[in-house]
Motif scaffolding. Structure first.
Motif, PDB file in Angstrom:
ATOM      1  N   LEU A  22      11.508   9.135 -15.990  1.00 13.61           N
ATOM      2  CA  LEU A  22      11.081   7.817 -15.821  1.00 13.61           C
ATOM      3  C   LEU A  22      11.885   6.873 -16.178  1.00 13.61           C
ATOM      4  O   LEU A  22      12.449   5.956 -15.697  1.00 13.61           O
ATOM      5  CB  LEU A  22       9.608   7.571 -16.118  1.00 13.61           C
ATOM      6  CG  LEU A  22       8.922   6.072 -16.118  1.00 13.61           C
ATOM      7  CD1 LEU A  22       8.985   5.626 -14.686  1.00 13.61           C
ATOM      8  CD2 LEU A  22       7.711   6.030 -16.795  1.00 13.61           C
ATOM      9  N   ILE A  23      12.076   7.060 -17.828  1.00 12.88           N
ATOM     10  CA  ILE A  23      12.990   6.226 -18.525  1.00 12.88           C
ATOM     11  C   ILE A  23      14.536   6.320 -18.153  1.00 12.88           C
ATOM     12  O   ILE A  23      15.103   5.284 -17.947  1.00 12.88           O
ATOM     13  CB  ILE A  23      12.896   6.580 -19.845  1.00 12.88           C
ATOM     14  CG1 ILE A  23      11.228   6.422 -20.484  1.00 12.88           C
ATOM     15  CG2 ILE A  23      13.589   5.728 -20.822  1.00 12.88           C
ATOM     16  CD1 ILE A  23      10.907   4.974 -20.108  1.00 12.88           C
ATOM     17  N   ASN A  24      14.773   7.679 -17.682  1.00 15.02           N
ATOM     18  CA  ASN A  24      16.227   7.656 -17.376  1.00 15.02           C
ATOM     19  C   ASN A  24      16.678   6.848 -16.193  1.00 15.02           C
ATOM     20  O   ASN A  24      17.446   6.154 -16.031  1.00 15.02           O
ATOM     21  CB  ASN A  24      16.520   9.224 -17.141  1.00 15.02           C
ATOM     22  CG  ASN A  24      17.911   9.334 -16.892  1.00 15.02           C
ATOM     23  OD1 ASN A  24      18.838   9.368 -17.608  1.00 15.02           O
ATOM     24  ND2 ASN A  24      18.139   9.671 -15.520  1.00 15.02           N
ATOM     25  N   ASP A  25      15.747   7.168 -15.109  1.00 20.15           N
ATOM     26  CA  ASP A  25      15.953   6.478 -13.877  1.00 20.15           C
ATOM     27  C   ASP A  25      15.958   5.096 -13.908  1.00 20.15           C
ATOM     28  O   ASP A  25      16.735   4.430 -13.198  1.00 20.15           O
ATOM     29  CB  ASP A  25      15.066   7.251 -13.001  1.00 20.15           C
ATOM     30  CG  ASP A  25      15.064   8.389 -12.463  1.00 20.15           C
ATOM     31  OD1 ASP A  25      16.213   9.074 -12.961  1.00 20.15           O
ATOM     32  OD2 ASP A  25      14.234   8.977 -11.973  1.00 20.15           O
ATOM     33  N   LYS A  26      15.188   4.608 -14.684  1.00 20.57           N
ATOM     34  CA  LYS A  26      15.186   2.898 -14.806  1.00 20.57           C
ATOM     35  C   LYS A  26      16.077   2.349 -15.610  1.00 20.57           C
ATOM     36  O   LYS A  26      16.393   1.380 -15.341  1.00 20.57           O
ATOM     37  CB  LYS A  26      13.703   2.562 -15.202  1.00 20.57           C
ATOM     38  CG  LYS A  26      12.431   2.880 -14.386  1.00 20.57           C
ATOM     39  CD  LYS A  26      11.211   2.643 -14.720  1.00 20.57           C
ATOM     40  CE  LYS A  26      11.134   1.020 -14.765  1.00 20.57           C
ATOM     41  NZ  LYS A  26       9.773   0.434 -15.140  1.00 20.57           N
ATOM     42  N   TYR A  27      16.489   2.915 -16.710  1.00 22.76           N
ATOM     43  CA  TYR A  27      17.376   2.184 -17.865  1.00 22.76           C
ATOM     44  C   TYR A  27      18.799   2.888 -17.828  1.00 22.76           C
ATOM     45  O   TYR A  27      19.665   2.016 -18.184  1.00 22.76           O
ATOM     46  CB  TYR A  27      16.594   1.983 -19.099  1.00 22.76           C
ATOM     47  CG  TYR A  27      15.277   1.493 -18.915  1.00 22.76           C
ATOM     48  CD1 TYR A  27      14.994   0.180 -18.417  1.00 22.76           C
ATOM     49  CD2 TYR A  27      14.200   2.251 -19.313  1.00 22.76           C
ATOM     50  CE1 TYR A  27      13.551  -0.166 -18.504  1.00 22.76           C
ATOM     51  CE2 TYR A  27      12.784   1.747 -18.879  1.00 22.76           C
ATOM     52  CZ  TYR A  27      12.497   0.599 -18.454  1.00 22.76           C
ATOM     53  OH  TYR A  27      11.149   0.254 -18.528  1.00 22.76           O
ATOM     54  N   PHE A  28      18.839   4.074 -17.748  1.00 21.65           N
ATOM     55  CA  PHE A  28      20.126   4.774 -18.236  1.00 21.65           C
ATOM     56  C   PHE A  28      20.952   5.104 -16.927  1.00 21.65           C
ATOM     57  O   PHE A  28      21.031   6.393 -16.907  1.00 21.65           O
ATOM     58  CB  PHE A  28      19.794   6.028 -19.242  1.00 21.65           C
ATOM     59  CG  PHE A  28      19.295   5.498 -20.449  1.00 21.65           C
ATOM     60  CD1 PHE A  28      19.858   5.030 -21.539  1.00 21.65           C
ATOM     61  CD2 PHE A  28      17.798   5.513 -20.704  1.00 21.65           C
ATOM     62  CE1 PHE A  28      19.100   4.669 -22.710  1.00 21.65           C
ATOM     63  CE2 PHE A  28      17.056   5.051 -21.735  1.00 21.65           C
ATOM     64  CZ  PHE A  28      17.865   4.610 -22.799  1.00 21.65           C
ATOM     65  N   ASN A  53      22.868   2.491 -26.163  1.00 20.64           N
ATOM     66  CA  ASN A  53      23.171   2.824 -25.163  1.00 20.64           C
ATOM     67  C   ASN A  53      22.765   1.755 -23.789  1.00 20.64           C
ATOM     68  O   ASN A  53      23.398   1.676 -22.963  1.00 20.64           O
ATOM     69  CB  ASN A  53      22.856   3.993 -24.691  1.00 20.64           C
ATOM     70  CG  ASN A  53      23.723   5.209 -25.219  1.00 20.64           C
ATOM     71  OD1 ASN A  53      24.861   5.496 -24.627  1.00 20.64           O
ATOM     72  ND2 ASN A  53      23.244   5.535 -26.432  1.00 20.64           N
ATOM     73  N   LEU A  54      21.587   1.142 -24.192  1.00 23.51           N
ATOM     74  CA  LEU A  54      21.125   0.267 -23.346  1.00 23.51           C
ATOM     75  C   LEU A  54      21.955  -1.125 -23.080  1.00 23.51           C
ATOM     76  O   LEU A  54      22.350  -1.606 -22.122  1.00 23.51           O
ATOM     77  CB  LEU A  54      19.723  -0.121 -23.585  1.00 23.51           C
ATOM     78  CG  LEU A  54      18.496   0.890 -23.403  1.00 23.51           C
ATOM     79  CD1 LEU A  54      17.358   0.310 -24.056  1.00 23.51           C
ATOM     80  CD2 LEU A  54      18.429   0.998 -22.011  1.00 23.51           C
ATOM     81  N   LYS A  55      22.578  -1.533 -24.372  1.00 27.53           N
ATOM     82  CA  LYS A  55      23.386  -2.562 -24.232  1.00 27.53           C
ATOM     83  C   LYS A  55      24.737  -2.292 -23.483  1.00 27.53           C
ATOM     84  O   LYS A  55      24.970  -3.341 -22.566  1.00 27.53           O
ATOM     85  CB  LYS A  55      23.931  -2.873 -25.538  1.00 27.53           C
ATOM     86  CG  LYS A  55      22.755  -3.478 -26.583  1.00 27.53           C
ATOM     87  CD  LYS A  55      23.213  -3.670 -27.929  1.00 27.53           C
ATOM     88  CE  LYS A  55      24.347  -4.749 -28.109  1.00 27.53           C
ATOM     89  NZ  LYS A  55      24.817  -5.028 -29.409  1.00 27.53           N
TER      90      LYS A  55
END
Length: 509
Positions: free
Chosen positions: A430-436, A472-474
């Motif tokens: 869930l987190i990977n698909d949305k943000y990374f 990594n988000l930045k």
């Protein structure tokens, strides 16, 4: 009157802004709603005290015609965009202490002595975070430390705990030469407790931020041998790291410092803090309004006008004290989705750690701070339950306080638990698909687990893992504020929050 004239064109969310700000001794405040450009203005002004602030802006924040024009008296700098970075196009040379080499450095004609403290997550106090553990692993590390100056120890203790003797064993690296030998940008501080040395970067955000600020005050103001020189301090959202009572004592300390200093000490805050705003003269308050990128500034601005959109008016029925911005977002989302604010006004206020919240809650009840007809509720992070039980044994009055706990621990611990300890594949996906979308979360987790520093230190609080995620988000163009907001939605969809919502409903009835 001496002043800063500044023009900002197409930098982050500011399309156009032109303003002048005094350079006269005193306290000043930039106020306004979230997203109005306060932090961006502070970052632009910080170019006066440290040209390296230009590196905090990337190609995602700028366009080819972006520029910042700064003028102080006869001196002027024109910062323009080149290869996705801001530059003045002016360079000087300084000799490297470690070698005979000469380094090329960016210079500014409008430079002033001073200090810039960015947001709670991106402030300069974290510059040396990644190398402190290596320094502390040296068996002879203690030989490089000396006792901190009494001004730093006593001021830190007074502001945070109203006790000048609270940090008797505060230490710092002996000399700048030793700090530079170990590749530190600043001079880190350390606290010795029961024979154990804790670095500044393992202390609370409030402690770490204040140590950096007080150290600069000590060097630039207290020890200053030059008289009547200008010193500019820029402090962004200090209330995110400090308890309201600590904010009050910080302001008292700075007011006395300004009064006593022979230097022309100028301190600008960007803030949402009502406590801070109400202690600043209306002529020194600048209210920022951002209308589709065009920034207008209202000055003078009276405190009640300044806070009218930042705080629920004094007519609120319930004050909910929470630990941080994530907790605030989560509680406000539950209140909205479960319609818990029907026929009542609720104010959610971040206040710091659980112990600070309970003390503030108790003091407000004891001294009837809010007046008649208003209720206070403490909403604590889920990982504070055991600590609160122990505190209630010591302070029986804490048992009477109306309180509840979030269905999750702190954001750092929650992410580490899901991604590292539990290996929750559904959550990771869930987190990977949305943000990374540039570098996968799986790769980030793998690197974290195989990092020597992770294997040496347990990272129980999850702060190291969280720092890697944000870094990594930045790179993906996602700000930390946006991530926290969206993560709140993810948590509500992923975790069962009905029990918490029911508990909150009963507290608000």
């Amino acid at each position: 009157m001496k002043q800063i004239d500044i023009e900002i064109i197409n930098v982050k969310n500011i399309s156009k802004m032109k303003a002048s700000f005094p350079l006269e001794k005193g306290l000043y405040a930039f106020v306004g709603e979230n997203g109005c450009g306060k932090s961006n203005l502070m970052l632009a002004l910080s170019l006066i005290v440290k040209t390296s602030s230009s590196h905090m802006l990337t190609s995602n924040d700028l366009s080819p015609d972006s520029h910042i024009k700064i003028k102080i008296g006869e001196s002027e700098d024109f910062w323009f965009c080149k290869s996705g970075r801001l530059t003045t196009g002016k360079f000087g040379q300084i000799k490297d202490r470690k070698s005979p080499k000469v380094r090329k450095v960016l210079i500014a004609s409008t430079h002033m002595d001073g200090f810039y403290e960015g947001s709670i997550f991106y402030g300069r106090r974290f510059d040396d975070f990644n190398i402190i553990d290596r320094f502390m692993s040296n068996p002879k590390m203690k030989e490089s430390l000396i006792e901190a100056d009494s001004f730093v120890r006593e001021t830190l203790g007074y502001i945070l705990h109203n006790d000048t003797g609270y940090y008797p064993n505060l230490k710092k690296i002996k000399t700048r030469a030793i700090a530079e030998e170990n590749n530190f940008k600043g001079i880190p501080y350390f606290n010795e407790i029961n024979g154990h040395i804790i670095s500044q970067y393992r202390m609370s955000s409030g402690e770490s931020m204040l140590i950096s600020l007080i150290d600069f005050i000590n060097n630039l103001v207290i020890k200053n041998v030059r008289k009547n020189n200008d010193i500019l301090f820029l402090i962004d959202e200090v209330e995110l790291a400090l308890h309201p009572a600590a904010v009050y004592r910080l302001i008292k300390t700075l007011e006395k410092l300004i009064s006593d200093a022979s230097s022309n000490l100028i301190i600008y805050f960007s803030t949402h803090s009502s406590e801070l705003i109400h202690r600043i003269s209306p002529k020194n308050i600048f209210y920022i309004e951002n209308i589709n990128g065009d920034v207008e500034i209202i000055n003078p601005c009276y405190p009640n006008y300044a806070v009218r959109n930042l705080y629920v008016p004094n007519g609120f029925d319930f004050l909910l004290l929470v630990e941080d911005e994530l907790a605030k977002s989560l509680v406000e989302k539950v209140i909205r989705e479960y319609k818990l604010s029907n026929s009542k006004l609720c104010c959610v206020l971040p206040c710091g750690g659980w112990s600070q919240i309970l003390k503030l809650h108790y003091d407000m009840i004891t001294y009837n701070t809010l007046g008649v007809g208003k209720s206070i509720i403490s909403i604590l992070d889920g990982d504070a339950k055991d600590d609160v039980k122990e505190a209630e044994k010591k302070y029986s009055d804490y048992k009477k306080l109306r309180k509840s706990f979030l269905p999750i621990p702190s954001i750092e611990k929650y992410l580490r638990k899901k991604c590292i300890l539990d290996k929750d594949r559904d959550f990771i996906k869930l987190i990977n698909d949305k943000y990374f979308n540039i570098r996968s979360l799986t790769d980030i987790i793998h690197d974290y687990e195989n990092d020597r520093r992770t294997q040496t230190h347990s990272d129980k609080d999850g702060k190291a893992f969280y720092k890697i995620l944000i870094s990594n988000l930045k790179k993906s163009g996602i700000t930390e504020d946006a991530f926290i907001t969206y993560l709140c939605d993810d948590i509500c969809s992923y975790e069962s929050i009905s029990d918490f919502a029911n508990k909150l409903k009963s507290l608000l009835s």
